[in-house]
Design an enzyme around this catalytic site. Structure first.
Site, PDB file in Angstrom:
ATOM      1  N   ARG A 165      -2.741 -14.478 -49.101  1.00 33.11           N
ATOM      2  CA  ARG A 165      -1.696 -14.813 -50.063  1.00 33.11           C
ATOM      3  C   ARG A 165      -0.400 -14.054 -49.785  1.00 33.11           C
ATOM      4  O   ARG A 165       0.452 -13.908 -50.659  1.00 33.11           O
ATOM      5  CB  ARG A 165      -2.208 -14.544 -51.478  1.00 33.11           C
ATOM      6  CG  ARG A 165      -3.343 -15.496 -51.849  1.00 33.11           C
ATOM      7  CD  ARG A 165      -3.863 -15.292 -53.253  1.00 33.11           C
ATOM      8  NE  ARG A 165      -4.719 -14.124 -53.373  1.00 33.11           N
ATOM      9  CZ  ARG A 165      -6.003 -14.101 -53.025  1.00 33.11           C
ATOM     10  NH1 ARG A 165      -6.573 -15.168 -52.492  1.00 33.11           N
ATOM     11  NH2 ARG A 165      -6.727 -13.017 -53.203  1.00 33.11           N
ATOM     12  N   GLY A 206     -20.715  -8.014 -49.193  1.00 35.41           N
ATOM     13  CA  GLY A 206     -21.292  -7.082 -50.147  1.00 35.41           C
ATOM     14  C   GLY A 206     -22.145  -6.068 -49.423  1.00 35.41           C
ATOM     15  O   GLY A 206     -22.196  -6.024 -48.179  1.00 35.41           O
ATOM     16  N   GLU A 256       7.813 -11.138 -21.550  1.00 30.58           N
ATOM     17  CA  GLU A 256       8.710 -10.942 -20.411  1.00 30.58           C
ATOM     18  C   GLU A 256       9.664 -12.123 -20.244  1.00 30.58           C
ATOM     19  O   GLU A 256      10.882 -11.936 -20.060  1.00 30.58           O
ATOM     20  CB  GLU A 256       7.899 -10.768 -19.125  1.00 30.58           C
ATOM     21  CG  GLU A 256       7.009  -9.525 -19.119  1.00 30.58           C
ATOM     22  CD  GLU A 256       5.593  -9.811 -19.602  1.00 30.58           C
ATOM     23  OE1 GLU A 256       4.655  -9.174 -19.089  1.00 30.58           O
ATOM     24  OE2 GLU A 256       5.428 -10.659 -20.506  1.00 30.58           O
ATOM     25  N   HIS A 287       5.513 -15.792 -22.953  1.00 27.75           N
ATOM     26  CA  HIS A 287       5.155 -14.386 -23.065  1.00 27.75           C
ATOM     27  C   HIS A 287       6.411 -13.534 -23.239  1.00 27.75           C
ATOM     28  O   HIS A 287       7.533 -14.000 -23.058  1.00 27.75           O
ATOM     29  CB  HIS A 287       4.369 -13.952 -21.836  1.00 27.75           C
ATOM     30  CG  HIS A 287       3.021 -14.601 -21.735  1.00 27.75           C
ATOM     31  ND1 HIS A 287       2.168 -14.397 -20.676  1.00 27.75           N
ATOM     32  CD2 HIS A 287       2.378 -15.458 -22.571  1.00 27.75           C
ATOM     33  CE1 HIS A 287       1.059 -15.091 -20.862  1.00 27.75           C
ATOM     34  NE2 HIS A 287       1.163 -15.746 -21.998  1.00 27.75           N
ATOM     35  N   CYS A 347       1.313 -10.404 -16.615  1.00 32.76           N
ATOM     36  CA  CYS A 347       0.215 -11.226 -16.114  1.00 32.76           C
ATOM     37  C   CYS A 347       0.563 -11.836 -14.758  1.00 32.76           C
ATOM     38  O   CYS A 347       1.738 -11.985 -14.402  1.00 32.76           O
ATOM     39  CB  CYS A 347      -0.141 -12.322 -17.120  1.00 32.76           C
ATOM     40  SG  CYS A 347       1.139 -13.571 -17.354  1.00 32.76           S
TER      41      CYS A 347
END
Length: 378
Positions: A217, A304, A62, A60, A85
């Protein structure tokens, strides 16, 4: 020392939190379903360490910042975009590392809504004599992790409905041709979004009409999981989606359960996800539940008009991205971004809020949040 009430924010707190936010951005597209987090360690007015959560499963922010320190961090201040955490996951608790390092003050951008943390990390720090200042650039820090916040609280993907249209609201000409509505800059921006979100979802109509690849891409971009909503399993076995399924994770969500038909796709590397049928179509809320259970925390919906309407009506859309080109197609029957039956009256509209506008070459991107994520009056 009980310093619960201490929350004086200085100009330096804002300065270094901005740096932490920029660091956190470097993890975009790679940390899901974990949040993006950046951390900066300052001692005697100098940055002595900095880091960010680079990839899911890796250290993480930290711990990354502490490991980069050019000198002892004892007595220093740590700026971190999200509450540290305090539970064991793929990595050990960050609060343990902060306390062991002798950090005297921690400045956080936002709290962590994860029930395993949710204020507990900050309380542990305070109980051990660390001064804590909360909510520095809170809105920016919460915006950074809007996907994580939604997913950790609902266990459903954060869905972004994206489409490109002309200024008269068409996504294709009267012949069905749609390449290209927008220019190169806008199309490049779409690739960054495909990298950003965990999955990309389209309907069978898009597959049959365009035979798309639905890939990212962008150079060094992450490939999204491809999800096809195909109620009756009509995806052509020779389509690009199917023939590239061994290279790119591909899920076909369907109500069709014939084992022989399913095996055609499974042999090509596709995975068939069985979903209940509702009103002749896939049950989208149920699909979101199943995808969320598989740690798919976000979806870029490139459907769509039919699928877009169904998604809105099902209440699964959190954000809308409309790429608008300065063109006019006309055509009474030319396709539009959202079809379906439509709302009965203007007061029934799906309302959008907090809109932003970005210019991309000659085109514009309007990005808006869906009001309360449900169908309601404005």
């Amino acid at each position: 020392m009980n310093n619960t009430a201490i929350n004086k924010i200085t100009k330096y707190d804002i300065k270094y939190m901005k740096t932490a936010l920029k660091l956190a951005e470097r993890g975009r597209g790679f940390t899901a379903p974990n949040p993006m987090v950046g951390a900066v360690i300052v001692k005697d007015g100098r940055i002595i360490g900095q880091g960010w959560h680079e990839k899911y499963g890796q250290p993480h922010a930290e711990r990354s910042a502490l490991a980069s320190c050019s000198e002892s961090p004892k007595g220093a201040v740590m700026y971190v975009t999200l509450e540290p955490c305090c539970h064991h996951g793929k990595q050990p608790p960050c609060v343990d590392a902060v306390l062991k390092a002798g950090i005297r003050r921690v400045v956080t951008g936002s709290g962590d809504p994860n029930p395993l943390v949710a204020g507990k990390g900050i309380q542990i720090l305070r109980n051990n004599g660390v001064e804590v200042t909360e909510n520095v650039l809170q809105k920016d820090c919460e915006k950074l992790n809007e996907v994580f916040f939604h997913y950790i609280q609902t266990r459903r993907p954060f869905v972004v409905m994206k489409y490109a249209m002309t200024m008269d609201g068409k996504i294709a000409s009267r012949t069905g041709a749609s390449k290209w509505i927008t220019g190169k800059e806008a199309r490049n921006h779409v690739q960054t979004q495909r990298h950003r979100y965990t999955a990309i979802m389209a309907g069978i109509g898009t597959v049959l009409t365009d035979d798309p690849l639905l890939t990212c891409r962008m150079p060094k971009g992450k490939q999204p999981v491809r999800i096809i909503c195909d109620t009756h399993l009509r995806t052509p076995p020779a389509s690009q989606i199917v023939t590239t399924a061994r290279q790119i994770p591909t899920i076909i969500a369907s109500c069709h359960t014939d084992p022989e038909r399913c095996r055609i796709y499974e042999r090509s590397g596709c995975r068939i996800l069985s979903v209940d049928e509702e009103n002749g179509h896939i049950n989208l809320p149920q699909l979101m539940e199943k995808l969320g259970a598989e740690q798919i925390d976000s979806i870029l919906l490139e459907g769509g008009g039919v699928l877009n309407w169904a998604a809105l009506e099902a209440g699964i859309v959190q954000k809308v991205q409309a790429y608008i080109a300065p063109k006019l197609f006309g055509g009474q029957n030319a396709k539009t971004p959202v079809e379906g039956i439509g709302v009965f009256s203007p007061s029934d509209a799906f309302c959008l809020k907090n809109s932003t506008i970005i210019r991309l070459g000659e085109d514009f991107l309007i990005e808006s949040e869906v009001e309360n994520h449900v169908h309601r009056n404005c």
